[in-house]
Scaffold this motif. Sequence first.
Motif, mmCIF file in Angstrom:
data_model
loop_
_atom_site.group_PDB
_atom_site.id
_atom_site.type_symbol
_atom_site.label_atom_id
_atom_site.label_comp_id
_atom_site.label_asym_id
_atom_site.label_seq_id
_atom_site.Cartn_x
_atom_site.Cartn_y
_atom_site.Cartn_z
ATOM 1 N N ASN A 41 -12.352 -6.874 6.837
ATOM 2 C CA ASN A 41 -11.908 -5.627 5.649
ATOM 3 C C ASN A 41 -10.702 -5.400 5.249
ATOM 4 O O ASN A 41 -9.978 -4.812 4.827
ATOM 5 N N LYS A 44 -9.501 -5.168 1.718
ATOM 6 C CA LYS A 44 -10.720 -4.304 1.389
ATOM 7 C C LYS A 44 -10.578 -2.653 1.354
ATOM 8 O O LYS A 44 -9.934 -2.652 2.197
ATOM 9 N N GLY A 45 -11.346 -2.218 1.081
ATOM 10 C CA GLY A 45 -11.757 -1.113 1.090
ATOM 11 C C GLY A 45 -11.068 -0.261 0.589
ATOM 12 O O GLY A 45 -10.315 -0.058 -0.493
#
Length: 139
Positions: A41, A44-45
């Motif tokens: 991740n 991301k996120g």
Amino acid sequence: MSDTYPCSPRSEIDGLPYFPRMVEKIRLFAAGELHPELHANLGKGMDLWICQFLGVDYETIKEFTLAGAPDSEVLAQARAKGTKREEHELAWFRAYILNRGFRDDLSEKLASRIEESGFQDKKGIYSFCDYIDADEGRL
């Protein structure tokens, strides 16, 4: 590889939560010390949400961070290059990031993560920040 987790997503600098965690993840990954669960991740996120709020891409933050700048300088460089934000926007975003998963479009995903982790009986998990702190042993 190490099993090091970065600081809490609630950690903040200049009123901006999560930013210290993102830059710490960048540093730990570069050093080969970031917990493997967090590799997928990167960028991301919540990392992405911070970058979007600042108006800079993740690679820019990564570049500033890996150049050796302290968190405050990385943030200053990102703000200089990115989108100017007013105080009320920072207040809104702060509430948004700290409460993501609480009675919003990600509530079901948070509930699923809580169940997958066996945290159904743990008290105090209302948001993804709470979940991350619980999952990494801080809650």
